[in-house]
Write an enzyme that holds these catalytic residues in place. Sequence first.
Site, PDB file in Angstrom:
ATOM      1  N   GLU A 105       0.879  -1.176   0.000  1.00  0.00           N
ATOM      2  CA  GLU A 105       0.000   0.000   0.000  1.00  0.00           C
ATOM      3  C   GLU A 105       0.907   1.214   0.000  1.00  0.00           C
ATOM      4  O   GLU A 105       1.589   1.478   0.986  1.00  0.00           O
ATOM      5  CB  GLU A 105      -0.933  -0.034   1.210  1.00  0.00           C
TER       6      GLU A 105
ATOM      7  N   CYS B 139      -1.821   8.671   3.226  1.00  0.00           N
ATOM      8  CA  CYS B 139      -1.769   8.159   1.852  1.00  0.00           C
ATOM      9  C   CYS B 139      -3.026   8.505   1.075  1.00  0.00           C
ATOM     10  O   CYS B 139      -2.986   8.667  -0.147  1.00  0.00           O
ATOM     11  CB  CYS B 139      -1.546   6.652   1.867  1.00  0.00           C
TER      12      CYS B 139
END
Length: 482
Positions: A250, A284
């Site tokens: 990720e 993120c």
Amino acid sequence: MQVSMLINGEKSQTANGAHFERRNPLDGSVASRAPAARPEDAVAAVEAAEKAFKTWSRTGPGERRALLLKAAQTLAAKSADLATAMAAETGASAGWSDFNVQLGVNTLLEAASLTTRINGEVITSDVPGSLAMALRQPAGVVLGIAPWNAPVILAVRAIATPLACGNTVVLKGSETCPATQALVIDALHEAGLPRGVVNFITHAPADAASVVQAMVAHPAVRRVNFTGSTQVGKRIAATCAQYLKPVVLELGGKAPFIVLDDADLDAAVNAAVFGAFANSGQICMSTERVIVDTRIADAFVARLAARAAALSLGDPREGDVVLGSVVDMTTVQRCNALIDDALERGAKLVAGGKADSTLMPATLLDHVTADMRIYHEEAFGPVKGIVRVDGVEAAISCANDNEYGLAAAVFGRDAGRAIEVAKRIESGICHVNAPTVHDEPQMPFGGVKHSGIGHFGGQAGIDAFTDLRWISVQTTTRSYPF
């Protein structure tokens, strides 16, 4: 704060006694002192996990569930300590710490529920009398690598579902927040997990590559999960490929936030402010580019700029603020350079501005175009660009004009049209009439393009951290051609 590693159920230091320091980003004071592990320390942690796997993998789902539920309670009880550690190590606000703890607790609760959902299926066979089954079984030792920006959430995510599936874990903590993630490990340890089921390694920044290499190379490590930058993720992926280790990545993002011409402006502004400036934009999923239809741009930008300018900024150790400190001066320098470049190329500053310390204000640059660095590069700070576009097709084209593809958002009163726009955005996650920053532990969380490989969460997490096996039983006499 003095930090210890956890290897085979024992608090430990390194074999050679080496340590490193993490300093507070605002005043340079020592925030934590942690063991500087070498490859031999990391291998010891893997071997402890390998030994524990023999028993943990056969532990019943009820026992695993009970321990994960207990861990959720012990983590919640450490909320105040975690807030202190996060403020000291990363400059995080109290609100961001609370959010981390709550989502970490929920992730453990969700993992507890997964222990009885690791299911298989019976598959019809062409062979008479053959009972064919697809079964999911624990893979082995899982190496989790968690970053600093959401230190509780992402440490728990690296651990919880693998444990629920019957794997054992080694967490490689971030060198930026070793004390924070040590508290997460303490919560799991205090919940009563057996020796070696969870292990924790810290290391000095210069030793990251050798420590990771030693663990990935070990035959007992069967899965790797990493959350962090795309640049580092590519190196992790290359190391895993060398040893044929499955990996969940990720990585970075450049989340677009599309405001269509029929959007509810107040709702869009509220979501954009939260998505852009939560944890000073160091998430993120943070809104990185606001893409707004020219028909409503003036009204939207005026409201957004007013809200951004009103956000509180200060030292999180001295009181509750929305924007605390960013993680380091490198972030300040990067964001200042993005501002300078955009202004030189014609952007207009409508909120905030450059900073000379890690207390960075919420900053908005209007009239951003594709020749500006901020259009393409991940800021990972509280500096956001606004791109004005003419119509739906231009908005979609702008949203997809990037190498990343993690999170996105679309705002519009016509839900059907907004959903069709969402379906055409190249991202693993897209929210309609909701912010880009949103996470729930049961959801399939992952990106496309340079934002990652694979998914965390719910059934996707089970699939990632188990081996799928075909087992058959011949229940009748079978005929053979010779």
